[in-house]
Motif scaffolding. Structure first.
Motif, PDB file in Angstrom:
ATOM      1  N   GLY A 177       7.420  -0.497 -21.872  1.00 46.74           N
ATOM      2  CA  GLY A 177       6.402   0.351 -22.464  1.00 46.74           C
ATOM      3  C   GLY A 177       5.384   0.847 -21.446  1.00 46.74           C
ATOM      4  N   VAL A 178       4.943  -0.025 -20.542  1.00 43.01           N
ATOM      5  CA  VAL A 178       3.932   0.406 -19.579  1.00 43.01           C
ATOM      6  C   VAL A 178       4.536   1.340 -18.536  1.00 43.01           C
ATOM      7  CG1 VAL A 178       4.128  -1.445 -17.851  1.00 43.01           C
ATOM      8  CG2 VAL A 178       1.906  -0.405 -18.309  1.00 43.01           C
ATOM      9  N   ILE A 179       5.804   1.150 -18.177  1.00 44.35           N
ATOM     10  CA  ILE A 179       6.441   2.073 -17.233  1.00 44.35           C
ATOM     11  C   ILE A 179       6.554   3.461 -17.859  1.00 44.35           C
ATOM     12  CG2 ILE A 179       8.606   2.624 -16.052  1.00 44.35           C
ATOM     13  CD1 ILE A 179       8.928  -0.326 -15.460  1.00 44.35           C
ATOM     14  N   ARG A 180       6.938   3.520 -19.129  1.00 41.65           N
ATOM     15  CA  ARG A 180       6.994   4.820 -19.802  1.00 41.65           C
ATOM     16  C   ARG A 180       5.605   5.453 -19.910  1.00 41.65           C
ATOM     17  NH1 ARG A 180      11.614   6.331 -22.463  1.00 41.65           N
ATOM     18  NH2 ARG A 180      13.332   4.832 -22.374  1.00 41.65           N
ATOM     19  N   GLN A 181       4.586   4.624 -20.121  1.00 42.35           N
ATOM     20  CA  GLN A 181       3.222   5.146 -20.164  1.00 42.35           C
ATOM     21  C   GLN A 181       2.839   5.736 -18.807  1.00 42.35           C
ATOM     22  OE1 GLN A 181       0.127   2.262 -20.966  1.00 42.35           O
ATOM     23  NE2 GLN A 181      -1.277   3.829 -21.710  1.00 42.35           N
ATOM     24  N   PHE A 182       3.203   5.044 -17.722  1.00 44.95           N
ATOM     25  CA  PHE A 182       2.911   5.539 -16.382  1.00 44.95           C
ATOM     26  C   PHE A 182       3.681   6.834 -16.069  1.00 44.95           C
ATOM     27  CE2 PHE A 182       1.584   1.225 -14.317  1.00 44.95           C
ATOM     28  CZ  PHE A 182       0.394   1.271 -15.030  1.00 44.95           C
ATOM     29  N   LEU A 183       4.823   6.995 -16.697  1.00 50.07           N
ATOM     30  CA  LEU A 183       5.594   8.228 -16.489  1.00 50.07           C
ATOM     31  C   LEU A 183       5.013   9.394 -17.283  1.00 50.07           C
ATOM     32  CD1 LEU A 183       9.250   6.824 -16.692  1.00 50.07           C
ATOM     33  CD2 LEU A 183       8.184   7.821 -14.662  1.00 50.07           C
ATOM     34  N   TYR A 184       4.791   9.171 -18.576  1.00 55.92           N
ATOM     35  CA  TYR A 184       4.521  10.283 -19.481  1.00 55.92           C
ATOM     36  C   TYR A 184       3.065  10.430 -19.920  1.00 55.92           C
ATOM     37  CZ  TYR A 184       9.609  10.308 -19.934  1.00 55.92           C
ATOM     38  OH  TYR A 184      10.948  10.362 -19.675  1.00 55.92           O
ATOM     39  N   GLN A 185       2.238   9.398 -19.716  1.00 58.35           N
ATOM     40  CA  GLN A 185       0.849   9.474 -20.173  1.00 58.35           C
ATOM     41  C   GLN A 185      -0.136   9.442 -19.011  1.00 58.35           C
ATOM     42  OE1 GLN A 185       1.854   6.485 -23.715  1.00 58.35           O
ATOM     43  NE2 GLN A 185      -0.247   7.241 -23.887  1.00 58.35           N
ATOM     44  N   VAL A 186       0.280  10.012 -17.907  1.00 56.99           N
ATOM     45  CA  VAL A 186      -0.576  10.137 -16.723  1.00 56.99           C
ATOM     46  C   VAL A 186      -0.749  11.617 -16.415  1.00 56.99           C
ATOM     47  CG1 VAL A 186      -0.743   9.725 -14.235  1.00 56.99           C
ATOM     48  CG2 VAL A 186       0.057   7.896 -15.756  1.00 56.99           C
ATOM     49  N   GLU A 187      -1.937  12.004 -16.029  1.00 57.12           N
ATOM     50  CA  GLU A 187      -2.224  13.397 -15.705  1.00 57.12           C
ATOM     51  C   GLU A 187      -1.766  13.687 -14.263  1.00 57.12           C
ATOM     52  OE1 GLU A 187      -5.763  16.183 -17.228  1.00 57.12           O
ATOM     53  OE2 GLU A 187      -6.400  14.633 -15.824  1.00 57.12           O
ATOM     54  N   TRP A 188      -0.445  13.728 -14.084  1.00 63.41           N
ATOM     55  CA  TRP A 188       0.121  13.951 -12.755  1.00 63.41           C
ATOM     56  C   TRP A 188      -0.130  15.381 -12.266  1.00 63.41           C
ATOM     57  CZ3 TRP A 188       1.154   9.868 -10.142  1.00 63.41           C
ATOM     58  CH2 TRP A 188       1.722   8.734 -10.721  1.00 63.41           C
ATOM     59  N   GLN A 189      -0.210  16.323 -13.198  1.00 62.26           N
ATOM     60  CA  GLN A 189      -0.319  17.750 -12.869  1.00 62.26           C
ATOM     61  C   GLN A 189       0.905  18.179 -12.048  1.00 62.26           C
ATOM     62  OE1 GLN A 189      -4.292  18.058 -11.169  1.00 62.26           O
ATOM     63  NE2 GLN A 189      -5.190  18.264 -13.194  1.00 62.26           N
ATOM     64  N   GLU A 190       0.718  19.061 -11.064  1.00 64.51           N
ATOM     65  CA  GLU A 190       1.857  19.581 -10.308  1.00 64.51           C
ATOM     66  C   GLU A 190       2.190  18.647  -9.142  1.00 64.51           C
ATOM     67  OE1 GLU A 190       3.572  22.366 -11.115  1.00 64.51           O
ATOM     68  OE2 GLU A 190       2.298  22.528 -12.898  1.00 64.51           O
ATOM     69  N   LEU A 191       3.425  18.180  -9.092  1.00 69.95           N
ATOM     70  CA  LEU A 191       3.884  17.324  -7.996  1.00 69.95           C
ATOM     71  C   LEU A 191       5.226  17.824  -7.467  1.00 69.95           C
ATOM     72  CD1 LEU A 191       3.263  13.642  -9.244  1.00 69.95           C
ATOM     73  CD2 LEU A 191       1.822  14.999  -7.713  1.00 69.95           C
ATOM     74  N   ASP A 192       5.362  17.848  -6.150  1.00 69.00           N
ATOM     75  CA  ASP A 192       6.673  18.107  -5.552  1.00 69.00           C
ATOM     76  C   ASP A 192       7.537  16.858  -5.616  1.00 69.00           C
ATOM     77  OD1 ASP A 192       6.186  20.811  -4.675  1.00 69.00           O
ATOM     78  OD2 ASP A 192       4.845  19.975  -3.157  1.00 69.00           O
ATOM     79  N   TYR A 193       6.893  15.698  -5.400  1.00 65.29           N
ATOM     80  CA  TYR A 193       7.632  14.431  -5.383  1.00 65.29           C
ATOM     81  C   TYR A 193       6.815  13.352  -6.088  1.00 65.29           C
ATOM     82  CZ  TYR A 193       9.752  16.927  -1.466  1.00 65.29           C
ATOM     83  OH  TYR A 193      10.338  17.887  -0.674  1.00 65.29           O
ATOM     84  N   LEU A 194       7.457  12.630  -6.992  1.00 66.66           N
ATOM     85  CA  LEU A 194       6.893  11.416  -7.568  1.00 66.66           C
ATOM     86  C   LEU A 194       7.734  10.255  -7.058  1.00 66.66           C
ATOM     87  CD1 LEU A 194       4.982   9.843  -9.396  1.00 66.66           C
ATOM     88  CD2 LEU A 194       6.531  10.296 -11.309  1.00 66.66           C
ATOM     89  N   ILE A 195       7.137   9.438  -6.177  1.00 64.99           N
ATOM     90  CA  ILE A 195       7.824   8.277  -5.627  1.00 64.99           C
ATOM     91  C   ILE A 195       7.564   7.095  -6.551  1.00 64.99           C
ATOM     92  CG2 ILE A 195       8.122   6.811  -3.595  1.00 64.99           C
ATOM     93  CD1 ILE A 195       8.641   9.723  -2.969  1.00 64.99           C
ATOM     94  N   VAL A 196       8.619   6.428  -6.994  1.00 62.80           N
ATOM     95  CA  VAL A 196       8.478   5.258  -7.854  1.00 62.80           C
ATOM     96  C   VAL A 196       8.817   4.018  -7.045  1.00 62.80           C
ATOM     97  CG1 VAL A 196       9.141   4.158 -10.013  1.00 62.80           C
ATOM     98  CG2 VAL A 196       9.125   6.651  -9.852  1.00 62.80           C
ATOM     99  N   ASP A 197       7.818   3.190  -6.802  1.00 58.92           N
ATOM    100  CA  ASP A 197       8.003   1.934  -6.072  1.00 58.92           C
ATOM    101  C   ASP A 197       8.475   0.885  -7.072  1.00 58.92           C
ATOM    102  OD1 ASP A 197       7.942  -0.188  -4.347  1.00 58.92           O
ATOM    103  OD2 ASP A 197       5.756  -0.271  -4.161  1.00 58.92           O
ATOM    104  N   MET A 198       9.773   0.593  -7.021  1.00 57.17           N
ATOM    105  CA  MET A 198      10.378  -0.303  -8.002  1.00 57.17           C
ATOM    106  C   MET A 198      10.145  -1.764  -7.650  1.00 57.17           C
ATOM    107  SD  MET A 198      11.716   1.946  -9.957  1.00 57.17           S
ATOM    108  CE  MET A 198      12.488   0.788 -11.069  1.00 57.17           C
ATOM    109  N   PRO A 199      10.191  -2.651  -8.656  1.00 54.79           N
ATOM    110  CA  PRO A 199      10.226  -4.085  -8.339  1.00 54.79           C
ATOM    111  C   PRO A 199      11.595  -4.424  -7.759  1.00 54.79           C
ATOM    112  CG  PRO A 199      10.530  -3.750 -10.688  1.00 54.79           C
ATOM    113  CD  PRO A 199      10.222  -2.403 -10.097  1.00 54.79           C
ATOM    114  N   PRO A 200      11.712  -5.534  -7.043  1.00 48.77           N
ATOM    115  CA  PRO A 200      13.038  -5.895  -6.498  1.00 48.77           C
ATOM    116  C   PRO A 200      14.010  -6.276  -7.602  1.00 48.77           C
ATOM    117  CG  PRO A 200      11.449  -7.659  -6.138  1.00 48.77           C
ATOM    118  CD  PRO A 200      10.673  -6.490  -6.669  1.00 48.77           C
TER     119      PRO A 200
END
Length: 356
Positions: free
Chosen positions: A198-221
């Motif tokens: 749920g929090v990962i989806r919130q970070f994806l879709y409920q953040v005001e990212w605006q215009e980005l060329d690249y969204l880097i996702v630092d994953m857990p191991p």
């Protein structure tokens, strides 16, 4: 040979010039624009597919050589800009409005420097002029705020008619969201899978990212819930696998790589971190503390690119602890040069994938 110097003749002599990675004509891809001729002065705009294009100088040189073949040309001026292409959409994935490319930086096991690579790649891309965001998806161990110098920052939460929206923190040209902004420094996150999803989806879709060329996702191991959530939620431009040359790290890296392949996520390549140690008092020497050649061998065996090898340097650790990534604090160091080259290689591969 053309007898007249005009916009049409300039386009014709530029038609054979190709983007070396895409192997397509710059003219046919509408990468040559705004041609102006003033006597023997010719100027135009070259629109690259990424501001981090590693072959930028070669392309400009090829363009200048081609135009100088025309009669009466005394000078060729090339203004270079970039338009990062949008990654292809997928019918069963929901993209993020304004975000062109979503990339995962992952590892099979912890302790291989994945976050160091993710943070420095994000900052290196931002240094080229790209618009970059970093999503710290390591919910249980969020370290990116510290590494970006945002350890004391707060993430603003705004209420809107559509629900709560998070405003990312910003430093070194990178927007960042992290669980580290929402919990106390010593507070553990003790969650089962559904809450993490749920929090990962919130970070994806409920953040005001605006215009980005690249969204880097630092994953857990590892190969768990976070990786599954990301791969199933958004159309991903690709994944980067970080490992060390050590056998036990490589064994887990292979599993992580295969997981993304099974989820139909393109593998952009492998990064071999901590390839060798450079002692600060003897910078001409290097020691293979974790072995050597493991990343290259694994990349060859699995048929994926080796994006680069990053040495161990004390300045890398200092940069991470102080919140000033090494690509900022010591850009001429071996590690910074390797990480910048890796960022450029990633950007090139993402653009090629989007346009082919």
């Amino acid at each position: 040979m053309y007898d007249v110097l005009d916009s049409r003749s300039v386009l014709e002599v530029l038609r054979p010039v190709q983007d070396p990675e895409l192997r397509k004509s710059l003219v046919e891809m509408n990468m040559i624009r705004n041609i102006k001729i003033d006597g023997g002065q010719v100027s135009f705009t070259l629109v690259l597919t990424t501001p981090a294009c590693p072959l930028r100088e070669f392309i400009v040189e090829d363009c200048q050589k081609a135009v100088k073949q025309l009669p009466g040309v005394t000078n060729v001026s090339v203004e270079v800009t970039a338009e990062t292409p949008q990654q292809k959409s997928l019918p069963d994935r929901n993209g993020i409005p304004g975000v062109k490319n979503i990339l995962a930086v992952s590892s099979g096991k912890g302790g291989v420097g994945k976050s160091t690579v993710a943070v420095n790649v994000a900052v290196a891309l931002a240094q080229t002029g790209a618009k970059v965001g970093l999503l710290d998806a390591d919910i249980y161990g969020p370290n990116d705020p510290t590494m970006l110098g945002l350890g004391d920052a707060e993430m603003v939460v705004r209420s809107t008619p559509k629900g709560e929206i998070l405003e990312p923190a910003f430093n070194h040209g990178v927007k960042l969201v992290s669980m580290g902004f929402l919990i106390d420094r010593d507070q553990p996150v003790i969650w089962r899978g559904p809450m993490l999803n749920g929090v990962i989806r919130q970070f994806l879709y409920q953040v005001e990212w605006q215009e980005l060329d690249y969204l880097i996702v630092d994953m857990p191991p590892g190969t768990g819930d976070a990786q599954l959530t990301l791969a199933q939620a958004v159309p991903m431009a690709g994944a980067v696998i970080v490992t060390t040359p050590q056998t036990v790290a490589l064994l887990d890296a292979r599993k992580g790589l295969r997981m993304f392949q099974q989820m139909n996520v393109p593998i952009l390549g492998i990064v071999e971190n901590m390839s060798y140690f450079i002692p600060p008092d003897m910078p001409d020497k290097q020691y293979d503390i974790f072995g050597s050649g493991g990343g290259s061998k694994t990349a060859t065996e699995l048929g994926v690119p080796l994006l680069g090898c990053v040495p161990m340097e004390i300045s890398t650790r200092i940069g991470g602890d102080s919140g000033v990534p090494i690509v900022v604090s010591d850009p001429d160091s071996a590690s910074a040069k390797a990480l910048s080259a890796i960022a450029h290689a990633i950007a090139g591969k993402v653009s090629v994938a989007a346009l082919t």
